[in-house]
Design an enzyme around this catalytic site. Structure first.
Site, PDB file in Angstrom:
ATOM      1  N   GLU A 261       0.707  -1.212  -0.060  1.00  0.00           N
ATOM      2  CA  GLU A 261       0.027   0.121  -0.201  1.00  0.00           C
ATOM      3  C   GLU A 261       0.764   1.274  -0.237  1.00  0.00           C
ATOM      4  O   GLU A 261       2.121   1.385   0.391  1.00  0.00           O
ATOM      5  CB  GLU A 261      -0.860  -0.166   1.131  1.00  0.00           C
ATOM      6  CG  GLU A 261      -1.752  -1.211   1.414  1.00  0.00           C
ATOM      7  CD  GLU A 261      -2.886  -1.238   2.291  1.00  0.00           C
ATOM      8  OE1 GLU A 261      -3.300  -0.047   2.718  1.00  0.00           O
ATOM      9  OE2 GLU A 261      -3.163  -2.323   2.982  1.00  0.00           O
TER      10      GLU A 261
ATOM     11  N   ASP B 261       1.291  -6.073  10.636  1.00  0.00           N
ATOM     12  CA  ASP B 261       0.061  -7.198  10.015  1.00  0.00           C
ATOM     13  C   ASP B 261       0.355  -8.708  10.199  1.00  0.00           C
ATOM     14  O   ASP B 261      -0.520  -9.262  10.668  1.00  0.00           O
ATOM     15  CB  ASP B 261       0.106  -7.080   8.178  1.00  0.00           C
ATOM     16  CG  ASP B 261      -0.659  -8.041   7.617  1.00  0.00           C
ATOM     17  OD1 ASP B 261      -2.086  -7.681   7.541  1.00  0.00           O
ATOM     18  OD2 ASP B 261      -0.151  -9.093   7.233  1.00  0.00           O
TER      19      ASP B 261
ATOM     20  N   LYS C  15      -1.839 -11.338  12.679  1.00  0.00           N
ATOM     21  CA  LYS C  15      -2.101 -12.869  12.421  1.00  0.00           C
ATOM     22  C   LYS C  15      -1.428 -13.811  13.448  1.00  0.00           C
ATOM     23  O   LYS C  15      -2.239 -14.708  13.695  1.00  0.00           O
ATOM     24  CB  LYS C  15      -1.543 -13.055  10.889  1.00  0.00           C
ATOM     25  CG  LYS C  15      -2.368 -12.197   9.962  1.00  0.00           C
ATOM     26  CD  LYS C  15      -1.579 -12.380   8.648  1.00  0.00           C
ATOM     27  CE  LYS C  15      -2.160 -11.512   7.465  1.00  0.00           C
ATOM     28  NZ  LYS C  15      -1.371 -11.254   6.430  1.00  0.00           N
TER      29      LYS C  15
END
Lengths: 429, 429
Positions: free
Chosen positions: A191, A202, A206
């Site tokens: 991004e 991120d 997870k």
């Protein structure tokens, strides 16, 4: 008895468009597998007028999320719009209105997993989030079901495709981090603001989710010690290769001998003959180790429109089956333990160090001696280059407590001969 | 409402002992995950007096399987004794008596999967068999649930650990097939009568099971075209290596463009950079390709006491959960299609041929010409050695219909210059 299931979608971005497409393309099979026809009744978007990735009848679109989670005709809310606080409130309302929820939103679960699960259970609703980790790779359901016979010792692997793409490009073509990031952004893999990926957040979210299921004890994102890949240089990649390693961003959750949990994300040297070393590009791979299964690995595309849609639609099929069979909301609470998450300073790893030191006789010995004082034992130490004043040395340690290594590094950086500790990476066995 | 779940075990061999041990070791966790205490009430064995792999209270043992499947106190029958016809009758009785069944018996499911599933459904019982394919690797439940959003195109991989061990040994140390088999037998990896493994029957049964779930259409073992590894020589392994391939026993099920199913087991050349090429020893790995997920791979120990027990106990936990939540027997029928299984002669592959021919001018050209007459196109053709009279040549073809290749081979073997076609193997792309 329901004659059909109505879906309300929150979001129609990349993943949402994929879900829309899969529900349409595989419609007949999905009805047979779930027992009921599945219809999309409404789709909430930010702007009504916008070019879409899929062709959607305009009468399905609305901008009013609240009306969808309150619509008595909606059976399942599929949340693929992202966001944390506002989205949480919408899903809590959906549960209070008796709707099952399927989501791909890892940020939300890694922060508010307990609250959402509790509200789903209270209202007899399903709450499914297979797509939140590993894209299309089955990992949430395997941890809850297939591997339920095991005491899980460890879950580890590559859980972020963007950083894996960047590191793969750096490895394959000697690119600098900034150039590989730019390429990933141009290709849509990263991004515009890449922080969430490249800082390891991120992956950390997870790891929080899989650790909670693996150890049956809630691990939230702030419990995970995350370190990203922004400090990795072409030089580190090159040295690692010479030593027989690839550099990968590893997420890792373990249960220690004392029953505590350790959860970390870090770039690490992975031996070239380790299966993770050849997991390249946007692929993810997750190892699970348990007391019965030994180890198993799950590999696939960890992100992207269709793989993520595969996981979302798999969850939709399960939610519809449960409507059809009258078996909704019949899951047990996953996090029935309260285990302590230990500081990563207590974890044991091997380490790769790269530092610049004064190019003088006796310096290597002094450094080795200082490291040894902290019970850190050196496996390999060699000099890469030297000019008139400075030499670069690389050290690989034996397995050591991370806290001891940090103490040693603090003292090293105070030594007059040590000009800079340029890199500290963990080494996977 | 049940206060506990009573298990009746049929069999206490390798896998049975593993199940007993896992149920005992992980007892507390299993109760929390499934909602109820799990007790083993009886274990059926062939002989009461025998040395066991685990210490079992003698009052649990009996030799009377019929009394267990008829015992009103037994809730779940765990079948780990093997056998087909007699075992099928016992399990049918168990279903008629309202018991859920967990089994690891691939032979039984590959022959009578439909009949057993039907009887389970009729009586509202669970019928779970994750352990029948891939040992501890989750594959049955992923095909039924996680990947239910997909149209599956192909399931392929290494699904027999014994032959993979033998081929790995032949590759790593140049052993002959017979010697590697002997070693596998000495280590307990291969049975005294190794036919089921080395002829590809075991792999064929597993492919029948996964094909049935992947394509929602029953494939029985006799539908699978199986070829074993007994013809593989050290020379084939060596030539494959020179060409950049490893030889693996591959199980493969596809849905063709015309909606037919192809199901085959064969030894094949696998490119060394293909993930399956580095799956060695007793490991299994299964690829699934679908229209949403792209591809995913599942890897782990495909057999052995504890990995198989992991899968069996995972199924027991699900069966107990369903008792606890009142959600037993609520699955839909998997095989709702009736798709034709096509002859493997219709399949397309690349082929590796090794043959002995007369060492004369013009022979290679004549052979290439004959092969070409059948529209089989040659990618590579070279001579390995020649003595005064005989030359050995190796041919790799482009992708071709298997029937055309067989026709070509029939004519080739009638040619006066062709002394013997020594080997025909498929080549995986």
């Amino acid at each position: 008895m329901k004659q059909q299931i109505n879906i309300g979608m929150l979001g129609l971005g990349t993943v949402g468009s994929g879900v829309f497409q899969v529900l349409k393309e595989n419609q007949e099979e999905l009805e047979k597998r779930s027992g009921l026809p599945i219809l999309i009744k409404s789709i909430v978007v930010r702007e009504l007028e916008k070019e879409r990735l899929v062709e959607v009848p305009s009468e399905l679109l609305s901008t009013d999320a609240a009306s969808v989670v309150n619509d008595p005709d909606i059976d399942i809310v599929v949340e693929v719009m992202g966001g944390i606080e506002g989205t949480k409130d919408l899903l809590l309302t959906a549960f209070r209105n008796g709707k099952s929820v399927v989501t791909a939103n890892k940020d939300l679960i890694a922060e508010h997993g307990d609250e959402l699960t509790l509200e789903a259970t209270r209202n007899g609703c399903d709450f499914l989030y297979e797509a939140s980790v590993g894209g299309g790779i089955p990992i949430i359901r395997p941890l809850r079901k297939d591997l339920a016979g095991n005491r899980i010792h460890e879950v580890m692997g590559i859980v972020n495709g963007t950083t894996n793409y960047i590191l793969t490009r750096m490895t394959q073509s000697g690119m600098a981090f900034e150039d590989a990031l730019k390429e990933a952004q141009d290709l849509g893999y990263a991004e515009a603001n890449p922080a969430s990926d490249v800082e390891g957040w991120d992956a950390g979210r997870k790891i929080a989710i899989v650790a909670s299921l693996a150890f049956n004890s809630r691990v939230n994102f702030p419990d995970v010690d995350t370190e990203g890949i922004t400090s990795i240089t072409a030089r580190d990649i090159e040295y690692a290769k010479e030593l027989g390693y690839a550099i990968k961003l590893i997420g890792c959750a373990k249960e220690t001998d004392t029953g505590k949990i350790s959860a970390q994300v870090f770039p690490a040297l992975v031996p070239l003959d380790h299966p993770l070393a050849s997991v390249n590009g946007a692929y993810n791979a997750i190892f699970v180790r348990g007391n019965a299964i030994g180890q198993a690995m799950f590999l696939g595309l960890g992100a992207g429109q269709m793989p993520t849609a595969s996981a979302v639609v798999g969850d939709i099929v399960e939610a519809v089956r449960n409507f059809h069979a009258g078996t909704r909301g019949k899951f047990l609470v996953d996090c029935y333990h309260k285990k302590e998450v230990q500081s990563s300073l207590e974890n044991h790893h091997r380490f790769y160090l790269r530092m610049e030191v004064a190019d003088q006789a006796g310096v290597l010995g002094a450094i080795a001696g200082k490291i040894g004082q902290h019970d850190v034992s050196i496996q390999t130490m060699f000099q890469k280059w030297a000019d008139n004043q400075t030499a670069e040395i690389v050290v690989i340690t034996h397995e050591t407590r991370e806290g001891a290594l940090r103490d040693a590094l603090n003292e090293l950086s105070d030594m007059p001969h040590v000009k800079a500790i340029k890199q500290t990476l963990r080494v996977v066995n």
